[in-house]
Design an enzyme around this catalytic site. Structure first.
Site, short mmCIF file in Angstrom:
data_model
loop_
_atom_site.label_atom_id
_atom_site.label_comp_id
_atom_site.label_asym_id
_atom_site.label_seq_id
_atom_site.Cartn_x
_atom_site.Cartn_y
_atom_site.Cartn_z
N ASP A 125 27.71 62.64 56.02
CA ASP A 125 26.99 61.60 56.74
C ASP A 125 26.68 60.54 55.68
OD1 ASP A 125 25.18 60.29 58.66
OD2 ASP A 125 23.61 61.11 57.39
N ASP A 156 23.86 57.49 55.90
CA ASP A 156 22.44 57.14 55.76
C ASP A 156 21.59 58.39 55.70
OD1 ASP A 156 22.49 54.23 55.79
OD2 ASP A 156 23.22 54.42 57.84
#
Length: 185
Positions: free
Chosen positions: A10, A12
């Site tokens: 991922d 952020d």
């Protein structure tokens, strides 16, 4: 510990320490368009998801007709903070170690393609990743679509891939794709 052929990150809150900036931009945009300002916990729920659809959850009084103005104000506040956002300590070293071990790297993110390409370029990380998918070009999290597309592109099976994220959305996405996951913050 099992060795994986690929690791999908991922972005952020996992690779980049951007959580505070996202939350502050949502809160500032709410104030700008005179909507109730959500607390940090509620605003952070969107992280990892496609922003536009997730906003209806954390800003329930936001209407479709006000969405364009809200998004414009969100982008203004987020980009104003952009120079302050840094990668997590040690992440570049980790990516380089994985690359030297011939581990294929990917990104599955709720960011837009424009946003991810901008930050990958600014951080000089484009060459570190073999495949990337964004919420505006695939299904949003927790749907497994981004991971399934990455596996197809890289010709990998779920047993070969580890998903690394920081939210339950990431873990649910990996579970639905049939792959292992690791959560960290």
């Amino acid at each position: 510990m099992k060795r994986y052929d690929a690791v999908v990150f991922d972005w952020d809150g996992t690779v980049m320490d951007s959580t505070h900036s996202i939350v502050a931009a949502i809160q500032s945009a709410c104030a700008d368009v005179e909507l109730p300002v959500p607390d940090a916990s509620t605003a952070s729920w969107v992280i990892g998801l496609s922003l536009e659809s997730a906003l209806y959850h954390c800003v329930p009084t936001l209407t479709a007709d006000r969405m364009p103005l809200f998004l414009e104000r969100y982008r203004f506040h987020f980009l104003r903070r952009d120079p302050e956002i840094k990668l997590f300590d040690g992440i570049v070293g980790l990516l380089e170690v994985l690359r030297t071990r011939k581990v294929v790297l990917g990104v599955a993110t709720g960011k837009s393609r424009v946003g991810l390409d901008r930050v990958l370029g600014a951080m000089q990380l484009v060459s570190h990743f073999d495949a990337t998918r964004c919420a505006d070009e695939s299904f949003g999290k927790p749907h497994p679509g981004m991971l399934l597309e990455i596996m197809e592109e890289l010709n990998l099976s779920p047993e070969q891939v580890l998903m690394v994220g920081d939210t339950s959305h990431d873990i649910q996405m990996a579970t639905s794709a049939g792959m292992a996951s690791m959560a960290g913050t």
